[in-house]
Design a protein around this motif. Structure first.
Motif, PDB file in Angstrom:
ATOM      1  N   ASP A 165      40.682  47.728  33.866  1.00 24.36           N
ATOM      2  CA  ASP A 165      42.384  47.862  32.647  1.00 24.36           C
ATOM      3  C   ASP A 165      43.043  46.307  32.654  1.00 24.36           C
ATOM      4  OD1 ASP A 165      44.952  49.290  32.555  1.00 24.36           O
ATOM      5  OD2 ASP A 165      45.286  48.962  34.348  1.00 24.36           O
ATOM      6  N   GLY A 166      42.647  44.783  32.101  1.00 18.72           N
ATOM      7  CA  GLY A 166      42.869  44.032  31.767  1.00 18.72           C
ATOM      8  C   GLY A 166      43.278  42.416  32.964  1.00 18.72           C
ATOM      9  N   ALA A 167      42.780  43.031  34.263  1.00 17.72           N
ATOM     10  CA  ALA A 167      43.463  42.160  35.132  1.00 17.72           C
ATOM     11  C   ALA A 167      43.090  40.848  35.396  1.00 17.72           C
ATOM     12  CB  ALA A 167      44.023  42.811  36.409  1.00 17.72           C
ATOM     13  N   GLU A 168      43.503  40.311  34.583  1.00 15.04           N
ATOM     14  CA  GLU A 168      42.837  38.650  34.990  1.00 15.04           C
ATOM     15  C   GLU A 168      42.152  38.106  36.708  1.00 15.04           C
ATOM     16  OE1 GLU A 168      43.422  36.333  31.396  1.00 15.04           O
ATOM     17  OE2 GLU A 168      41.599  37.171  30.509  1.00 15.04           O
ATOM     18  N   VAL A 169      43.744  38.248  37.217  1.00  9.58           N
ATOM     19  CA  VAL A 169      43.848  38.197  38.530  1.00  9.58           C
ATOM     20  C   VAL A 169      44.390  39.381  39.642  1.00  9.58           C
ATOM     21  CG1 VAL A 169      45.804  36.538  39.632  1.00  9.58           C
ATOM     22  CG2 VAL A 169      45.017  35.806  37.516  1.00  9.58           C
ATOM     23  N   LEU A 170      43.610  39.152  40.354  1.00  9.50           N
ATOM     24  CA  LEU A 170      43.363  40.354  41.559  1.00  9.50           C
ATOM     25  C   LEU A 170      44.047  39.653  42.854  1.00  9.50           C
ATOM     26  CD1 LEU A 170      40.187  42.246  41.133  1.00  9.50           C
ATOM     27  CD2 LEU A 170      42.087  42.366  40.113  1.00  9.50           C
ATOM     28  N   ALA A 171      44.667  41.069  42.805  1.00  7.51           N
ATOM     29  CA  ALA A 171      45.867  39.849  44.588  1.00  7.51           C
ATOM     30  C   ALA A 171      45.581  40.951  45.249  1.00  7.51           C
ATOM     31  CB  ALA A 171      47.684  39.529  44.511  1.00  7.51           C
ATOM     32  N   VAL A 210      40.480  36.024  38.692  1.00  2.72           N
ATOM     33  CA  VAL A 210      40.784  34.895  40.180  1.00  2.72           C
ATOM     34  C   VAL A 210      41.246  35.738  41.240  1.00  2.72           C
ATOM     35  CG1 VAL A 210      42.746  33.248  40.671  1.00  2.72           C
ATOM     36  CG2 VAL A 210      40.983  33.303  38.416  1.00  2.72           C
ATOM     37  N   TRP A 211      40.874  35.954  42.484  1.00  2.25           N
ATOM     38  CA  TRP A 211      41.105  36.405  43.117  1.00  2.25           C
ATOM     39  C   TRP A 211      42.192  35.795  44.343  1.00  2.25           C
ATOM     40  CZ3 TRP A 211      39.576  41.159  44.793  1.00  2.25           C
ATOM     41  CH2 TRP A 211      39.292  41.659  45.971  1.00  2.25           C
ATOM     42  N   VAL A 212      42.584  36.471  44.631  1.00  4.51           N
ATOM     43  CA  VAL A 212      43.554  35.521  45.407  1.00  4.51           C
ATOM     44  C   VAL A 212      44.013  36.330  46.947  1.00  4.51           C
ATOM     45  CG1 VAL A 212      46.119  33.918  46.090  1.00  4.51           C
ATOM     46  CG2 VAL A 212      44.689  35.138  43.777  1.00  4.51           C
TER      47      VAL A 212
END
Length: 281
Positions: A165-171, A210-212
């Motif tokens: 779905d286009g997310a480049e950062v996952l929190a 990028v994973w947070v």
């Protein structure tokens, strides 16, 4: 966007809402003074979490927080231009009446940017929390972002659907405890400690995002939480992390640049072959 300063928090938050809001305000003020642009706090930041996963007390769930209530109003005022993600318990109407969800929200001083209701419920969470039914990314000042809540990250499809779905950062706010069935004497040797770190690295590397990862610390009832907050790059490399105690993991990341670099030769999303996966998407 170049040079996004990302912070992942390991800290203890309990049932006292007023105390939790005041603590978040202090954490946010400190993060803003250090130039943080995206800050991720644990699951149950506002109102805490369960004290027992095998036999949760249905008569004493964590307090409900309204998405338009005074607690988030105060945090929006404190957050300003920073993007803040955290967990809370949310009430909702359903065909079965009023239910509660284990929810993560993303906000700035301008308002609520996104919400995710935890889909996958561990052990007997289902006797307290209703399940969410979707994963959806949304745009933020630090890029397109997706939310998960702790046990969601066990399932590769969760992070994959957000990346598609286009997310480049996952929190991923968590209240992830040590094993409730086979507890180790030392947290670093605990099976769940190993899995928590494994999933953080794997989900980032699989999707080249990028994973947070933020997590609770300390104890609630019979649960002992792991901490281990971290920021992970799109190659699965840990850029910053805390230990088992409270702390703030900080990393400066060129999100778009690092994601593009990771996908330059091997682009996992583009090289998928859905027709070969049978019932999987």
């Amino acid at each position: 966007m170049a040079g996004v300063r990302i912070g992942a928090v390991a800290a203890h938050f309990g049932r006292d809402l007023a105390r939790a809001v005041a603590k978040v305000e202090r954490v946010v003020a400190d993060a803003r003074s250090r130039g943080v642009q995206l800050l991720v706090l644990p699951q149950g930041t506002l109102g805490g979490y369960l004290g027992d996963l095998r036999n949760p007390d249905t008569a004493d769930p964590p307090p409900v927080v309204g998405l338009d209530g005074p607690e988030l109003d105060r945090l929006r005022a404190a957050t300003g231009p920073m993007v803040l993600c955290l967990g809370l318990t949310e009430a909702a109407l359903s065909s079965a009446g009023t239910v509660v969800h284990n929810t993560a929200v993303c906000l700035t001083g301008d308002g609520l940017l996104g919400r995710h209701r935890k889909v996958h419920r561990a052990v007997r969470e289902s006797v307290v929390y209703a399940a969410g039914d979707r994963f959806a990314a949304f745009d933020t000042p630090v890029g397109r972002l997706g939310l998960l809540v702790d046990y969601d990250k066990t399932f590769p499809e969760s992070a994959r659907s957000l990346a598609l779905d286009g997310a480049e950062v996952l929190a991923c706010p968590s209240a992830w405890p040590a094993s409730v069935t086979d507890r180790a004497a030392r947290l670093p040797a605990d099976r769940q400690s190993r899995l928590f770190d494994l999933y953080d690295g794997a989900r980032a590397a699989e999707n080249q995002v990028v994973w947070v990862s933020a997590n609770q610390t300390g104890t609630t009832g019979g649960l002992r939480f792991l901490g281990q907050a971290k920021v992970v790059g799109p190659g699965g490399d840990v850029l910053a992390r805390t230990g088992g105690k409270g702390g703030l993991a900080l990393a400066d990341v060129d999100v778009a640049g690092e994601v593009a670099r990771a996908r330059r030769t091997l682009h996992h999303l583009a090289e998928r072959v859905p027709a070969a996966y049978g019932g999987a998407r």
